[in-house]
Design an enzyme around this catalytic site. Structure first.
Site, PDB file in Angstrom:
ATOM      1  N   ARG A 272     -16.886   0.704  -2.025  1.00 45.52           N
ATOM      2  CA  ARG A 272     -16.089  -0.131  -1.190  1.00 45.52           C
ATOM      3  C   ARG A 272     -16.728  -1.617  -1.562  1.00 45.52           C
ATOM      4  O   ARG A 272     -17.876  -2.129  -1.667  1.00 45.52           O
ATOM      5  CB  ARG A 272     -16.268   0.271   0.163  1.00 45.52           C
ATOM      6  CG  ARG A 272     -15.770   1.610   0.572  1.00 45.52           C
ATOM      7  CD  ARG A 272     -15.491   1.443   2.003  1.00 45.52           C
ATOM      8  NE  ARG A 272     -15.108   2.999   2.285  1.00 45.52           N
ATOM      9  CZ  ARG A 272     -13.778   3.487   2.160  1.00 45.52           C
ATOM     10  NH1 ARG A 272     -12.734   2.592   1.572  1.00 45.52           N
ATOM     11  NH2 ARG A 272     -13.571   4.705   2.610  1.00 45.52           N
TER      12      ARG A 272
ATOM     13  N   LYS B 102      -7.417  -3.758   2.543  1.00 47.72           N
ATOM     14  CA  LYS B 102      -6.193  -2.840   2.952  1.00 47.72           C
ATOM     15  C   LYS B 102      -5.904  -3.605   4.498  1.00 47.72           C
ATOM     16  O   LYS B 102      -6.818  -3.710   5.601  1.00 47.72           O
ATOM     17  CB  LYS B 102      -6.410  -1.574   3.100  1.00 47.72           C
ATOM     18  CG  LYS B 102      -7.574  -0.809   3.953  1.00 47.72           C
ATOM     19  CD  LYS B 102      -7.447   0.641   3.665  1.00 47.72           C
ATOM     20  CE  LYS B 102      -8.789   1.272   4.313  1.00 47.72           C
ATOM     21  NZ  LYS B 102      -8.992   2.667   4.022  1.00 47.72           N
TER      22      LYS B 102
ATOM     23  N   PHE C 227      -1.807   0.478 -10.744  1.00 51.51           N
ATOM     24  CA  PHE C 227      -2.465  -0.859 -10.002  1.00 51.51           C
ATOM     25  C   PHE C 227      -3.616  -1.314 -10.735  1.00 51.51           C
ATOM     26  O   PHE C 227      -4.090  -2.445 -10.226  1.00 51.51           O
ATOM     27  CB  PHE C 227      -2.518  -0.778  -8.497  1.00 51.51           C
ATOM     28  CG  PHE C 227      -3.397   0.296  -8.132  1.00 51.51           C
ATOM     29  CD1 PHE C 227      -4.789   0.359  -8.149  1.00 51.51           C
ATOM     30  CD2 PHE C 227      -2.929   1.169  -7.225  1.00 51.51           C
ATOM     31  CE1 PHE C 227      -5.661   1.263  -7.682  1.00 51.51           C
ATOM     32  CE2 PHE C 227      -3.431   2.340  -6.687  1.00 51.51           C
ATOM     33  CZ  PHE C 227      -4.899   2.656  -6.886  1.00 51.51           C
TER      34      PHE C 227
ATOM     35  N   LYS D 195       0.887  -0.971  -0.091  1.00 49.85           N
ATOM     36  CA  LYS D 195      -0.155   0.040  -0.065  1.00 49.85           C
ATOM     37  C   LYS D 195       0.953   1.175   0.135  1.00 49.85           C
ATOM     38  O   LYS D 195       1.586   1.439   0.908  1.00 49.85           O
ATOM     39  CB  LYS D 195      -0.990   0.091   1.235  1.00 49.85           C
ATOM     40  CG  LYS D 195      -1.885   1.135   1.261  1.00 49.85           C
ATOM     41  CD  LYS D 195      -2.681   1.311   2.644  1.00 49.85           C
ATOM     42  CE  LYS D 195      -3.935   2.369   2.379  1.00 49.85           C
ATOM     43  NZ  LYS D 195      -3.094   3.599   2.092  1.00 49.85           N
TER      44      LYS D 195
END
Length: 314
Positions: free
Chosen positions: A222, A228, A149, A77
């Site tokens: 989401r 994460k 990404f 991350k």
């Protein structure tokens, strides 16, 4: 195209100066979500948090439910600024235009890209000064990388999107003034290896890990197929007061009193540099802080200052 990360690879590598009137939860929430003027925000996919405390080395999560870690592709991350490329323009996650130099964007592909503008670990504040400036500093932008990404417009599941992205980045690497870089993903078979990797990244001033399910389609909002993982939790609060320092901090700011959007008030006394103690953020400033769980009263435990939030994009 996917590397499997092994354990061997991992181990080788008291006096208030001032206080505002109490903020209502609504007022606090409005201030926390205050943004620069923006275009319509892109429909980005956003991650849900995976609680480190719920994982164990038997590949289980809370309530002993199996967690199929091998079905996720894992990446670092990055501590950058989310940047969406729509084929013609770079914008932040809230839709605000990023005023990058012409040379930075002129050779980007005409397809949509999702990624982070990034300098290196521990350089977030410097990055913010570069990226959020309306008049781009040409020389400073030479150090910025666009770490990509995902391919938002693709209708393929993530593993296939990622393989397509790998080829795209490889092809683009020879383009003049190339700024495109791949956020490398790896497949991990054990949670114990996942947590080892997390420890290494955090000990080297990184943020954490991202886990995306191999069959996850790009959706807005989401999703529990994009996770994460950090060693801490993050939140925002507004500074409402200061407290004088004692001992080595005598004559400086010792701590700040803050109020969160859900009306929790507490003080934060760690995480500040000496310069920030000499010139603390003004009352009314929104800050980000890190913490580890909650007390019985619902107060963030071990809260420490992380950074000033200039806008939701930072």
């Amino acid at each position: 195209m996917i590397n499997i990360l092994t354990a061997a690879e991992i181990t080788s590598k008291k006096h208030l100066n001032y206080i505002n009137k109490p903020l209502s939860p609504i007022a606090a929430l409005v201030m926390l979500t205050l943004s620069f003027s923006a275009q319509s925000a892109p429909e980005l996919m956003r991650a849900k948090a995976l609680d480190l405390q719920h994982l164990n080395d038997k590949n289980r999560i809370v309530d002993d439910v199996e967690f199929p870690v091998s079905e996720y592709l894992v990446s670092e991350k990055l501590d950058g600024i989310r940047a969406y490329w729509n084929g013609t323009q770079l914008t932040t996650k809230s839709g605000k235009q990023i005023h990058a130099p012409h040379w930075f964007i002129k050779n980007l592909p005409t397809i949509a890209l999702d990624g982070e503008l990034w300098l290196q670990r521990g350089k977030f504040q410097a990055l913010t000064q570069i990226v959020m400036d309306h008049v781009p500093n040409e020389e400073a932008w030479r150090s910025v990388k666009y770490m990509v990404f995902d391919l938002p417009a693709s209708d393929l599941p993530f593993e296939q999107r990622y393989n397509t992205l790998v080829k795209l980045i490889e092809t683009h690497s020879t383009v003049p003034n190339n700024v495109l870089y791949l956020v490398e993903h790896k497949r991990i078979n054990e949670i114990s290896i996942l947590t080892q990797w997390l420890d290494i990244i955090v000990n080297n001033h990184g943020e954490g890990l991202m886990l995306q399910h191999i069959n996850n389609y790009y959706v807005s909002g989401r999703t529990n197929k994009l996770l994460k993982l950090k060693q801490h939790q993050d939140a925002e609060a507004i500074i409402i007061a200061y407290e004088k320092g004692n001992g080595k901090y005598k004559g400086l700011m010792g701590s700040v009193w803050v109020k969160t959007a859900n009306d929790k008030t507490f003080k934060i006394g760690t995480g500040f540099t000496e310069q920030q103690r000499k010139n603390p953020p003004p009352v009314g400033t929104t800050i980000q802080f890190r913490y580890n769980g909650y007390t019985e009263r619902g107060i963030p435990r071990f809260a420490r200052f992380s950074r000033v939030r200039l806008s939701p994009d930072t």
